[in-house]
Design a protein around this motif. Sequence first.
Motif, PDB file in Angstrom:
ATOM      1  N   THR A 142       0.722  -1.415  -0.147  1.00 46.77           N
ATOM      2  CA  THR A 142      -0.046   0.162   0.041  1.00 46.77           C
ATOM      3  C   THR A 142       0.909   1.297  -0.110  1.00 46.77           C
ATOM      4  OG1 THR A 142      -1.969   1.033   1.007  1.00 46.77           O
ATOM      5  CG2 THR A 142      -0.407   0.104   2.423  1.00 46.77           C
ATOM      6  N   LEU A 143       0.438   2.208  -0.619  1.00 47.70           N
ATOM      7  CA  LEU A 143       1.016   3.506  -0.683  1.00 47.70           C
ATOM      8  C   LEU A 143       0.505   4.561   0.421  1.00 47.70           C
ATOM      9  CD1 LEU A 143       0.871   3.733  -4.717  1.00 47.70           C
ATOM     10  CD2 LEU A 143       2.582   2.781  -3.091  1.00 47.70           C
ATOM     11  N   SER A 144      -0.498   4.294   1.109  1.00 49.62           N
ATOM     12  CA  SER A 144      -0.797   4.944   2.052  1.00 49.62           C
ATOM     13  C   SER A 144      -1.375   4.164   3.332  1.00 49.62           C
ATOM     14  CB  SER A 144      -2.243   5.665   1.757  1.00 49.62           C
ATOM     15  OG  SER A 144      -3.048   4.785   1.348  1.00 49.62           O
ATOM     16  N   VAL A 145      -2.269   4.637   4.079  1.00 49.77           N
ATOM     17  CA  VAL A 145      -2.575   4.067   5.387  1.00 49.77           C
ATOM     18  C   VAL A 145      -3.160   2.688   4.917  1.00 49.77           C
ATOM     19  CG1 VAL A 145      -3.944   3.964   7.429  1.00 49.77           C
ATOM     20  CG2 VAL A 145      -3.021   5.844   6.797  1.00 49.77           C
ATOM     21  N   ALA A 146      -2.827   1.604   5.234  1.00 49.65           N
ATOM     22  CA  ALA A 146      -3.337   0.073   4.973  1.00 49.65           C
ATOM     23  C   ALA A 146      -4.659  -0.028   5.571  1.00 49.65           C
ATOM     24  CB  ALA A 146      -2.483  -0.938   5.386  1.00 49.65           C
ATOM     25  N   ARG A 147      -5.527  -0.895   4.635  1.00 54.70           N
ATOM     26  CA  ARG A 147      -6.830  -1.180   5.133  1.00 54.70           C
ATOM     27  C   ARG A 147      -6.596  -1.945   6.704  1.00 54.70           C
ATOM     28  NH1 ARG A 147     -11.111  -3.160   0.810  1.00 54.70           N
ATOM     29  NH2 ARG A 147     -10.278  -1.811  -0.911  1.00 54.70           N
ATOM     30  N   GLY A 148      -7.555  -1.398   7.532  1.00 47.15           N
ATOM     31  CA  GLY A 148      -7.794  -2.078   8.739  1.00 47.15           C
ATOM     32  C   GLY A 148      -6.631  -1.452   9.956  1.00 47.15           C
ATOM     33  N   GLY A 149      -5.848  -0.687   9.041  1.00 46.06           N
ATOM     34  CA  GLY A 149      -4.616   0.095   9.951  1.00 46.06           C
ATOM     35  C   GLY A 149      -4.769   1.281  10.357  1.00 46.06           C
ATOM     36  N   SER A 150      -6.269   2.055  10.194  1.00 50.46           N
ATOM     37  CA  SER A 150      -6.131   3.392  10.560  1.00 50.46           C
ATOM     38  C   SER A 150      -6.092   3.711  12.186  1.00 50.46           C
ATOM     39  CB  SER A 150      -7.628   3.884  10.230  1.00 50.46           C
ATOM     40  OG  SER A 150      -7.743   4.146   8.913  1.00 50.46           O
ATOM     41  N   ARG A 151      -6.483   2.668  12.976  1.00 46.17           N
ATOM     42  CA  ARG A 151      -6.369   3.048  14.616  1.00 46.17           C
ATOM     43  C   ARG A 151      -4.855   3.034  14.796  1.00 46.17           C
ATOM     44  NH1 ARG A 151     -11.078   0.123  15.897  1.00 46.17           N
ATOM     45  NH2 ARG A 151     -12.536   1.814  16.575  1.00 46.17           N
ATOM     46  N   ALA A 152      -4.226   2.053  14.381  1.00 40.13           N
ATOM     47  CA  ALA A 152      -2.607   2.110  14.438  1.00 40.13           C
ATOM     48  C   ALA A 152      -1.989   3.212  14.001  1.00 40.13           C
ATOM     49  CB  ALA A 152      -2.067   0.804  14.204  1.00 40.13           C
ATOM     50  N   TYR A 153      -2.265   3.533  12.849  1.00 36.70           N
ATOM     51  CA  TYR A 153      -1.640   4.731  12.100  1.00 36.70           C
ATOM     52  C   TYR A 153      -1.781   6.174  12.881  1.00 36.70           C
ATOM     53  CZ  TYR A 153      -0.280   8.231   8.710  1.00 36.70           C
ATOM     54  OH  TYR A 153       0.132   9.223   7.944  1.00 36.70           O
ATOM     55  N   ASN A 154      -3.076   6.160  13.315  1.00 35.57           N
ATOM     56  CA  ASN A 154      -3.594   7.503  13.998  1.00 35.57           C
ATOM     57  C   ASN A 154      -3.038   7.563  15.254  1.00 35.57           C
ATOM     58  OD1 ASN A 154      -5.160   8.542  11.845  1.00 35.57           O
ATOM     59  ND2 ASN A 154      -7.121   7.625  12.745  1.00 35.57           N
ATOM     60  N   ALA A 155      -2.822   6.429  16.150  1.00 36.36           N
ATOM     61  CA  ALA A 155      -2.107   6.217  17.414  1.00 36.36           C
ATOM     62  C   ALA A 155      -0.760   6.679  17.177  1.00 36.36           C
ATOM     63  CB  ALA A 155      -2.317   5.010  17.891  1.00 36.36           C
ATOM     64  N   ALA A 156      -0.279   6.196  16.161  1.00 33.00           N
ATOM     65  CA  ALA A 156       1.460   6.494  15.905  1.00 33.00           C
ATOM     66  C   ALA A 156       1.370   8.224  15.650  1.00 33.00           C
ATOM     67  CB  ALA A 156       2.003   5.826  14.933  1.00 33.00           C
ATOM     68  N   MET A 157       0.730   8.696  14.794  1.00 31.79           N
ATOM     69  CA  MET A 157       0.544  10.094  14.466  1.00 31.79           C
ATOM     70  C   MET A 157       0.241  10.984  15.715  1.00 31.79           C
ATOM     71  SD  MET A 157       1.554  10.245  11.587  1.00 31.79           S
ATOM     72  CE  MET A 157       1.229  11.787  10.874  1.00 31.79           C
ATOM     73  N   MET A 158      -0.489  10.454  16.633  1.00 30.43           N
ATOM     74  CA  MET A 158      -0.890  11.257  17.772  1.00 30.43           C
ATOM     75  C   MET A 158       0.168  11.079  19.093  1.00 30.43           C
ATOM     76  SD  MET A 158      -3.516  13.094  17.053  1.00 30.43           S
ATOM     77  CE  MET A 158      -4.261  13.239  18.317  1.00 30.43           C
ATOM     78  N   ASP A 182      -0.001   8.406  20.799  1.00 28.83           N
ATOM     79  CA  ASP A 182      -0.541   7.418  21.456  1.00 28.83           C
ATOM     80  C   ASP A 182      -1.348   8.341  22.600  1.00 28.83           C
ATOM     81  OD1 ASP A 182       1.843   4.841  21.652  1.00 28.83           O
ATOM     82  OD2 ASP A 182      -0.351   4.613  20.684  1.00 28.83           O
ATOM     83  N   ARG A 183      -1.438   9.721  22.280  1.00 27.18           N
ATOM     84  CA  ARG A 183      -2.375  10.617  23.094  1.00 27.18           C
ATOM     85  C   ARG A 183      -3.735  10.240  23.002  1.00 27.18           C
ATOM     86  NH1 ARG A 183       0.923  15.126  20.578  1.00 27.18           N
ATOM     87  NH2 ARG A 183      -0.688  14.931  18.947  1.00 27.18           N
ATOM     88  N   PRO A 184      -4.477  10.557  23.944  1.00 26.16           N
ATOM     89  CA  PRO A 184      -5.892  10.291  23.885  1.00 26.16           C
ATOM     90  C   PRO A 184      -6.539  11.065  22.862  1.00 26.16           C
ATOM     91  CG  PRO A 184      -5.399  10.667  26.331  1.00 26.16           C
ATOM     92  CD  PRO A 184      -3.940  10.965  25.284  1.00 26.16           C
ATOM     93  N   GLN A 185      -7.443  10.714  22.391  1.00 28.01           N
ATOM     94  CA  GLN A 185      -8.002  11.565  21.024  1.00 28.01           C
ATOM     95  C   GLN A 185      -9.564  12.250  21.823  1.00 28.01           C
ATOM     96  OE1 GLN A 185      -8.846   9.779  17.398  1.00 28.01           O
ATOM     97  NE2 GLN A 185      -6.689   8.818  17.418  1.00 28.01           N
ATOM     98  N   PRO A 186      -9.631  13.440  21.439  1.00 25.11           N
ATOM     99  CA  PRO A 186     -10.851  13.936  22.218  1.00 25.11           C
ATOM    100  C   PRO A 186     -12.165  13.437  21.352  1.00 25.11           C
ATOM    101  CG  PRO A 186      -9.739  15.905  20.693  1.00 25.11           C
ATOM    102  CD  PRO A 186      -8.783  14.351  20.614  1.00 25.11           C
TER     103      PRO A 186
END
Length: 179
Positions: free
Chosen positions: A157-173, A175-179
Amino acid sequence: MNGDLYLADALKRFREAKSQCDRALAQVPVERWTHRIDPESNSLATLMLHLSGNMLSRWTDFLTTDGEKPDRDRDAEFEDPGAFDPAALRARWERGWACLLGALEGLTGADLDRTVTIRNEPHTVLEAINRQLSHYPYHAGQLVLLAKHLAPGPWQTLSVARGGSRAYNAAMMGDRPQP
């Protein structure tokens, strides 16, 4: 608007499109670059010829000559090359991108109001850049979709893999809690 910020962002967007194309092409054997999924569709080679042809025409002497150069044969860009030379195609591809990026890197925010012509039609530099910011990613998306279809084995994949959004977002954040 800060013109220099706009130019920096435009350069970033063009570089992202090139990166996506290059990463997609890397997954397809060059022997498949001339494959068309139907007679009216483009091949990877065709898309590369068209994009590079457009870039070389539009961005060579960008501020001083018409963006449709008299020596460009646009119609030939959509035909299968007679003798397919992957190295020559790759060199033309790189020349096109270098021409585009070099032209943009030479601009300043003050240039955005200048007038350039494309097919004898006046455009501000800003309009000319935006015209290509919609054109090149359009074809980049076609190239990526076709490459995904033609690539053997599993697609990287060239972007966020299917099913990988949570892990990607957590890495980008971080691991900070999201509002």
